[in-house]
Design a protein around this motif. Structure first.
Motif, PDB file in Angstrom:
ATOM      1  N   ARG A   1       0.834  -1.202   0.000  1.00 57.93           N
ATOM      2  CA  ARG A   1       0.000   0.000   0.000  1.00 57.93           C
ATOM      3  C   ARG A   1       0.873   1.258   0.000  1.00 57.93           C
ATOM      4  NH1 ARG A   1      -5.202   1.414   3.743  1.00 57.93           N
ATOM      5  NH2 ARG A   1      -5.288   3.584   3.152  1.00 57.93           N
ATOM      6  N   LEU A   2       1.923   1.276   0.809  1.00 60.26           N
ATOM      7  CA  LEU A   2       2.843   2.411   0.844  1.00 60.26           C
ATOM      8  C   LEU A   2       3.446   2.655  -0.536  1.00 60.26           C
ATOM      9  CD1 LEU A   2       4.679   4.518   2.353  1.00 60.26           C
ATOM     10  CD2 LEU A   2       6.303   2.632   2.612  1.00 60.26           C
ATOM     11  N   CYS A   3       3.943   1.603  -1.170  1.00 68.28           N
ATOM     12  CA  CYS A   3       4.598   1.766  -2.464  1.00 68.28           C
ATOM     13  C   CYS A   3       3.609   2.189  -3.548  1.00 68.28           C
ATOM     14  CB  CYS A   3       5.320   0.483  -2.846  1.00 68.28           C
ATOM     15  SG  CYS A   3       6.786   0.194  -1.826  1.00 68.28           S
ATOM     16  N   ALA A   4       2.426   1.595  -3.563  1.00 68.68           N
ATOM     17  CA  ALA A   4       1.422   2.004  -4.553  1.00 68.68           C
ATOM     18  C   ALA A   4       1.064   3.469  -4.365  1.00 68.68           C
ATOM     19  CB  ALA A   4       0.181   1.122  -4.437  1.00 68.68           C
ATOM     20  N   SER A   5       0.927   3.898  -3.121  1.00 70.64           N
ATOM     21  CA  SER A   5       0.599   5.288  -2.828  1.00 70.64           C
ATOM     22  C   SER A   5       1.709   6.229  -3.295  1.00 70.64           C
ATOM     23  CB  SER A   5       0.357   5.452  -1.328  1.00 70.64           C
ATOM     24  OG  SER A   5       0.178   6.797  -0.991  1.00 70.64           O
ATOM     25  N   GLU A   6       2.947   5.877  -3.008  1.00 68.83           N
ATOM     26  CA  GLU A   6       4.082   6.719  -3.420  1.00 68.83           C
ATOM     27  C   GLU A   6       4.187   6.800  -4.945  1.00 68.83           C
ATOM     28  OE1 GLU A   6       5.971   8.685  -1.785  1.00 68.83           O
ATOM     29  OE2 GLU A   6       5.457   8.095   0.248  1.00 68.83           O
ATOM     30  N   LEU A   7       4.033   5.665  -5.626  1.00 70.60           N
ATOM     31  CA  LEU A   7       4.139   5.673  -7.084  1.00 70.60           C
ATOM     32  C   LEU A   7       2.988   6.445  -7.722  1.00 70.60           C
ATOM     33  CD1 LEU A   7       5.342   2.007  -7.744  1.00 70.60           C
ATOM     34  CD2 LEU A   7       6.717   4.100  -7.594  1.00 70.60           C
ATOM     35  N   ALA A   8       1.787   6.289  -7.181  1.00 73.98           N
ATOM     36  CA  ALA A   8       0.638   7.031  -7.712  1.00 73.98           C
ATOM     37  C   ALA A   8       0.803   8.528  -7.462  1.00 73.98           C
ATOM     38  CB  ALA A   8      -0.653   6.516  -7.095  1.00 73.98           C
ATOM     39  N   ALA A   9       1.265   8.899  -6.276  1.00 71.94           N
ATOM     40  CA  ALA A   9       1.479  10.316  -5.972  1.00 71.94           C
ATOM     41  C   ALA A   9       2.518  10.911  -6.920  1.00 71.94           C
ATOM     42  CB  ALA A   9       1.915  10.492  -4.519  1.00 71.94           C
ATOM     43  N   ASN A  10       3.583  10.174  -7.193  1.00 67.23           N
ATOM     44  CA  ASN A  10       4.595  10.667  -8.133  1.00 67.23           C
ATOM     45  C   ASN A  10       4.006  10.845  -9.531  1.00 67.23           C
ATOM     46  OD1 ASN A  10       6.586  10.816  -6.243  1.00 67.23           O
ATOM     47  ND2 ASN A  10       7.639   8.952  -6.878  1.00 67.23           N
ATOM     48  N   ALA A  11       3.147   9.926  -9.945  1.00 68.46           N
ATOM     49  CA  ALA A  11       2.526  10.057 -11.257  1.00 68.46           C
ATOM     50  C   ALA A  11       1.663  11.312 -11.321  1.00 68.46           C
ATOM     51  CB  ALA A  11       1.683   8.821 -11.573  1.00 68.46           C
ATOM     52  N   VAL A  12       0.920  11.584 -10.268  1.00 68.06           N
ATOM     53  CA  VAL A  12       0.064  12.772 -10.237  1.00 68.06           C
ATOM     54  C   VAL A  12       0.911  14.047 -10.218  1.00 68.06           C
ATOM     55  CG1 VAL A  12      -1.572  14.078  -8.824  1.00 68.06           C
ATOM     56  CG2 VAL A  12      -1.897  11.628  -9.163  1.00 68.06           C
ATOM     57  N   LEU A  13       1.928  14.067  -9.371  1.00 69.15           N
ATOM     58  CA  LEU A  13       2.732  15.283  -9.187  1.00 69.15           C
ATOM     59  C   LEU A  13       3.729  15.537 -10.316  1.00 69.15           C
ATOM     60  CD1 LEU A  13       3.514  14.960  -5.379  1.00 69.15           C
ATOM     61  CD2 LEU A  13       1.945  16.585  -6.479  1.00 69.15           C
ATOM     62  N   HIS A  14       4.299  14.474 -10.869  1.00 62.51           N
ATOM     63  CA  HIS A  14       5.412  14.655 -11.802  1.00 62.51           C
ATOM     64  C   HIS A  14       5.214  14.016 -13.167  1.00 62.51           C
ATOM     65  CE1 HIS A  14       7.536  15.931  -8.220  1.00 62.51           C
ATOM     66  NE2 HIS A  14       7.314  14.762  -7.666  1.00 62.51           N
ATOM     67  N   GLY A  15       4.304  13.068 -13.298  1.00 60.00           N
ATOM     68  CA  GLY A  15       4.256  12.282 -14.517  1.00 60.00           C
ATOM     69  C   GLY A  15       3.091  12.504 -15.441  1.00 60.00           C
ATOM     70  N   ALA A  16       1.944  12.851 -14.899  1.00 61.18           N
ATOM     71  CA  ALA A  16       0.755  12.984 -15.746  1.00 61.18           C
ATOM     72  C   ALA A  16       0.569  14.451 -16.139  1.00 61.18           C
ATOM     73  CB  ALA A  16      -0.476  12.467 -15.007  1.00 61.18           C
ATOM     74  N   PRO A  17       0.773  14.777 -17.404  1.00 62.28           N
ATOM     75  CA  PRO A  17       0.547  16.163 -17.842  1.00 62.28           C
ATOM     76  C   PRO A  17      -0.909  16.569 -17.587  1.00 62.28           C
ATOM     77  CG  PRO A  17       1.719  14.914 -19.528  1.00 62.28           C
ATOM     78  CD  PRO A  17       1.253  13.928 -18.497  1.00 62.28           C
ATOM     79  N   PRO A  18      -1.168  17.859 -17.465  1.00 60.90           N
ATOM     80  CA  PRO A  18      -2.546  18.324 -17.234  1.00 60.90           C
ATOM     81  C   PRO A  18      -3.511  17.740 -18.274  1.00 60.90           C
ATOM     82  CG  PRO A  18      -1.016  20.142 -17.035  1.00 60.90           C
ATOM     83  CD  PRO A  18      -0.223  18.974 -17.529  1.00 60.90           C
ATOM     84  N   GLY A  19      -4.638  17.257 -17.786  1.00 58.55           N
ATOM     85  CA  GLY A  19      -5.639  16.674 -18.667  1.00 58.55           C
ATOM     86  C   GLY A  19      -5.422  15.205 -18.988  1.00 58.55           C
ATOM     87  N   ARG A  20      -4.364  14.623 -18.460  1.00 62.22           N
ATOM     88  CA  ARG A  20      -4.084  13.203 -18.709  1.00 62.22           C
ATOM     89  C   ARG A  20      -4.145  12.437 -17.402  1.00 62.22           C
ATOM     90  NH1 ARG A  20       0.505  12.893 -23.112  1.00 62.22           N
ATOM     91  NH2 ARG A  20      -0.591  13.952 -24.792  1.00 62.22           N
ATOM     92  N   ASP A  21      -4.430  11.164 -17.501  1.00 60.84           N
ATOM     93  CA  ASP A  21      -4.532  10.299 -16.330  1.00 60.84           C
ATOM     94  C   ASP A  21      -3.285   9.442 -16.188  1.00 60.84           C
ATOM     95  OD1 ASP A  21      -7.101  11.142 -15.607  1.00 60.84           O
ATOM     96  OD2 ASP A  21      -8.033   9.749 -17.016  1.00 60.84           O
ATOM     97  N   PHE A  22      -3.309   8.596 -15.181  1.00 65.28           N
ATOM     98  CA  PHE A  22      -2.289   7.578 -15.003  1.00 65.28           C
ATOM     99  C   PHE A  22      -3.018   6.279 -14.697  1.00 65.28           C
ATOM    100  CE2 PHE A  22      -3.157   9.079 -10.788  1.00 65.28           C
ATOM    101  CZ  PHE A  22      -3.033   7.973  -9.986  1.00 65.28           C
TER     102      PHE A  22
END
Length: 108
Positions: A18-39
């Motif tokens: 759960r910790l790792c999934a949360s960290e990876l998802a947070a990184n995708a939201v903050l750094h990886g998914a351009p505006p208007g795109r999902d992960f």
């Protein structure tokens, strides 16, 4: 994620996953998914292991940072690397997939 793991009969290492999934998802939201795109988050149960993948469409590859003890951010990938049994990044044609593997009992 918890319901999926429970359905698979995976009870050990739940907090680590759960910790790792949360960290990876947070990184995708903050750094990886351009505006208007999902992960996307994908869980795969294989014999003796669970694979967590987080894919985004943003440019660049993540870097594990060495932060100072006083820093309030920047430890996410380091935590994933330390907690997961395996960790890596796949450079995709568009974006990237960051993954973590956890060894678990054979379950059902």
């Amino acid at each position: 994620m918890g319901d999926t793991l429970a359905g698979w009969g995976v009870v050990e290492r739940w907090a680590d996953m759960r910790l790792c999934a949360s960290e990876l998802a947070a990184n995708a939201v903050l750094h990886g998914a351009p505006p208007g795109r999902d992960f996307a988050v994908r869980l795969v149960r294989e014999s003796g292991r669970v694979l967590i993948e987080v894919r985004d469409s943003g440019p660049g590859l993540p870097v594990i940072q060495c932060t100072s003890p006083e820093a309030s951010a920047g430890r996410g990938l380091w935590l994933v690397k330390e907690v997961a049994d395996e960790f890596g990044v796949l450079d995709e044609a568009v974006g990237k997939t960051v993954w973590a593997v956890f060894g678990v009992g054979t379950g059902r």
